[in-house]
Design an enzyme around this catalytic site. Structure first.
Site, PDB file in Angstrom:
ATOM      1  N   CYS A  33     -11.188  16.460   7.666  1.00 28.53           N
ATOM      2  CA  CYS A  33     -11.755  17.002   6.436  1.00 28.53           C
ATOM      3  C   CYS A  33     -13.114  16.400   6.100  1.00 28.53           C
ATOM      4  O   CYS A  33     -13.795  16.882   5.190  1.00 28.53           O
ATOM      5  CB  CYS A  33     -10.783  16.782   5.283  1.00 28.53           C
ATOM      6  SG  CYS A  33      -9.297  17.806   5.395  1.00 28.53           S
ATOM      7  N   ASP A  77      -9.371  25.423  -7.258  1.00 31.85           N
ATOM      8  CA  ASP A  77      -8.016  24.904  -7.015  1.00 31.85           C
ATOM      9  C   ASP A  77      -7.676  24.985  -5.529  1.00 31.85           C
ATOM     10  O   ASP A  77      -8.459  25.471  -4.712  1.00 31.85           O
ATOM     11  CB  ASP A  77      -7.001  25.685  -7.852  1.00 31.85           C
ATOM     12  CG  ASP A  77      -5.885  24.808  -8.389  1.00 31.85           C
ATOM     13  OD1 ASP A  77      -5.466  23.885  -7.668  1.00 31.85           O
ATOM     14  OD2 ASP A  77      -5.436  25.035  -9.524  1.00 31.85           O
ATOM     15  N   ASP A  78      -6.485  24.504  -5.172  1.00 30.72           N
ATOM     16  CA  ASP A  78      -6.140  24.304  -3.766  1.00 30.72           C
ATOM     17  C   ASP A  78      -5.750  25.577  -3.036  1.00 30.72           C
ATOM     18  O   ASP A  78      -5.864  25.645  -1.809  1.00 30.72           O
ATOM     19  CB  ASP A  78      -4.998  23.276  -3.658  1.00 30.72           C
ATOM     20  CG  ASP A  78      -5.426  21.916  -4.164  1.00 30.72           C
ATOM     21  OD1 ASP A  78      -6.263  21.288  -3.504  1.00 30.72           O
ATOM     22  OD2 ASP A  78      -4.949  21.501  -5.237  1.00 30.72           O
ATOM     23  N   ASP A 104      -6.960  26.515   6.053  1.00 35.09           N
ATOM     24  CA  ASP A 104      -7.636  25.244   6.278  1.00 35.09           C
ATOM     25  C   ASP A 104      -7.697  24.964   7.769  1.00 35.09           C
ATOM     26  O   ASP A 104      -6.707  25.156   8.483  1.00 35.09           O
ATOM     27  CB  ASP A 104      -6.895  24.103   5.568  1.00 35.09           C
ATOM     28  CG  ASP A 104      -7.838  22.987   5.133  1.00 35.09           C
ATOM     29  OD1 ASP A 104      -8.661  22.562   5.975  1.00 35.09           O
ATOM     30  OD2 ASP A 104      -7.752  22.549   3.978  1.00 35.09           O
ATOM     31  N   GLY A 147      -1.771  34.436  15.270  1.00 35.86           N
ATOM     32  CA  GLY A 147      -3.010  33.840  14.797  1.00 35.86           C
ATOM     33  C   GLY A 147      -4.224  34.481  15.424  1.00 35.86           C
ATOM     34  O   GLY A 147      -4.182  35.613  15.916  1.00 35.86           O
ATOM     35  N   HIS A 148      -5.330  33.731  15.438  1.00 36.37           N
ATOM     36  CA  HIS A 148      -6.593  34.238  15.951  1.00 36.37           C
ATOM     37  C   HIS A 148      -7.319  33.098  16.652  1.00 36.37           C
ATOM     38  O   HIS A 148      -7.276  31.950  16.214  1.00 36.37           O
ATOM     39  CB  HIS A 148      -7.446  34.791  14.809  1.00 36.37           C
ATOM     40  CG  HIS A 148      -8.716  35.424  15.268  1.00 36.37           C
ATOM     41  ND1 HIS A 148      -8.740  36.597  15.997  1.00 36.37           N
ATOM     42  CD2 HIS A 148     -10.013  35.050  15.126  1.00 36.37           C
ATOM     43  CE1 HIS A 148      -9.994  36.923  16.268  1.00 36.37           C
ATOM     44  NE2 HIS A 148     -10.791  35.995  15.753  1.00 36.37           N
ATOM     45  N   SER A 149      -8.003  33.423  17.751  1.00 35.53           N
ATOM     46  CA  SER A 149      -8.740  32.414  18.512  1.00 35.53           C
ATOM     47  C   SER A 149     -10.116  32.950  18.877  1.00 35.53           C
ATOM     48  O   SER A 149     -10.299  34.156  19.040  1.00 35.53           O
ATOM     49  CB  SER A 149      -7.977  32.020  19.781  1.00 35.53           C
ATOM     50  OG  SER A 149      -7.830  33.144  20.634  1.00 35.53           O
ATOM     51  N   ASP A 170      -4.372  18.130  -4.240  1.00 31.53           N
ATOM     52  CA  ASP A 170      -4.204  17.203  -3.121  1.00 31.53           C
ATOM     53  C   ASP A 170      -5.542  16.530  -2.835  1.00 31.53           C
ATOM     54  O   ASP A 170      -6.603  16.996  -3.233  1.00 31.53           O
ATOM     55  CB  ASP A 170      -3.593  17.862  -1.881  1.00 31.53           C
ATOM     56  CG  ASP A 170      -4.438  18.954  -1.269  1.00 31.53           C
ATOM     57  OD1 ASP A 170      -5.471  19.339  -1.847  1.00 31.53           O
ATOM     58  OD2 ASP A 170      -4.061  19.446  -0.188  1.00 31.53           O
TER      59      ASP A 170
END
Length: 336
Positions: free
Chosen positions: A18, A53-54, A74, A145-147, A230
């Site tokens: 992060c 916000d998160d 994320d 997902g995606h790549s 968080d």
């Protein structure tokens, strides 16, 4: 990788975890005004862009008793060299945004960027395996997902969950007189920076990052908390500043009560401070009364975390109280 030198994934990225986020001040200027509401929305937006916000939360139309959908995404560059651990950490970090608003994750999709001509796909498989294992621990499906082919490796998840719209944890609902609880120690950023520079492995930091915030979220809701966030790339001070600003209060932090991972101070004193941490401190400094707080403590309080704990406006049994919210004063943040 028999017969070859093991790949150090952190050496293929300009930043780690992060700490590679766009600085908070710059990010806010980018997204300012980008909150247009559809003319005919399909659902009511409960939590959106306004307070940073998160996760986003929408009330599902027609749900019995009221039900809200939670959405977040994320991803980041390698924070550790071990691909399986990186996958675990990135997944726990993505899932954390759902827990931070009081939700339960239901399904996730992988987000993978990979330098296919530089790093072998067997490493990518280990990254995905780590993410899958942590999602399974959370009871969350991974549905694909995606790549993309990318010069820098990146991994994370987009996660969808559910929450009770009457029992959310938000960053704009803090009230004066409420204590502040932190559910994971700080210091992840400086230890990760040391790992990137030297190759030293800190198993206790990996364990902290890979740990889900599921139980902390449930404990916060069980204690009647309504306000939380968080602690990730903007550091404790950055995320607490956003909470205090959104809630219209001042947050007072007892610097001596804040817990740190073993070795964090030694890593800071050895100079392993990320650029992200320094940018965090620069961002909050004009809004903070530091009093006589030493520079070392200021940097640690602004340390860019990866998959950190929850910061809860409320007391959670077993976790340290590090301060309190008070009526708004001259500064949104006060460090004692």
């Amino acid at each position: 990788m028999t017969g070859t030198t093991p790949k150090r994934l952190t050496q293929y990225a300009h930043g780690g975890g992060c700490a590679c986020k766009i600085p908070p001040g710059e990010l806010e200027s980018i997204v300012a005004g980008l909150n247009t509401v559809p003319a005919a929305p399909n659902a009511e937006l409960i939590v959106g862009l306004d307070t940073g916000d998160d996760a986003a939360v929408v009330r599902l139309p027609g749900s019995r008793g009221g039900l809200a959908a939670v959405a977040t995404a994320d991803f980041f560059t390698p924070v550790v060299d071990d691909p399986y651990d990186w996958g675990r950490i990135a997944a726990a970090n993505a899932l954390s945004d759902v827990y931070a608003v009081g939700g339960r994750p239901l399904v996730a999709v992988n987000l993978l960027a990979w330098p296919r001509e530089v790093l072998p796909f067997e490493l990518a498989r280990e990254v995905l395996r780590g993410g899958l294992d942590v999602a399974a621990e959370a009871g969350c499906h991974v549905g694909g997902g995606h790549s993309v082919d990318d010069p820098e490796p990146k991994y994370g998840m987009a996660v969808t969950g559910v929450a009770d719209p009457a029992a959310l944890l938000r960053n704009d609902t803090g009230k004066p007189g409420v204590p502040l609880t932190l559910t994971k120690p700080l210091g992840i950023g400086v230890l990760n920076n040391r790992h990137k520079a030297t190759g030293e492995v800190f198993p206790h930091a990996v364990a902290a990052m890979a740990a889900l915030n599921r139980d902390a979220s449930a404990a916060a809701l069980g204690a009647g908390a309504v306000c939380a966030t968080d602690v990730t790339g903007f550091g404790l001070l950055g995320h607490l500043y956003k909470l205090a600003r959104a809630s219209g209060v001042t947050a007072v932090v007892d610097a001596a009560a804040v817990p740190y991972l073993d070795g964090a101070r030694a890593a800071l004193r050895a100079g392993y401070v990320s650029g992200g941490t320094r940018r965090n401190l620069d961002w909050v400094a004009p809004h903070t009364d530091f009093g006589g707080t030493p520079e070392e403590d200021r940097l640690l309080l602004a340390d860019a975390q990866t998959s950190g704990g929850l910061l809860v406006a409320g007391e959670i049994p077993g976790d340290p109280v590090i301060g309190e919210l008070v009526p708004a004063g001259e500064h949104p943040l006060v460090i004692r």
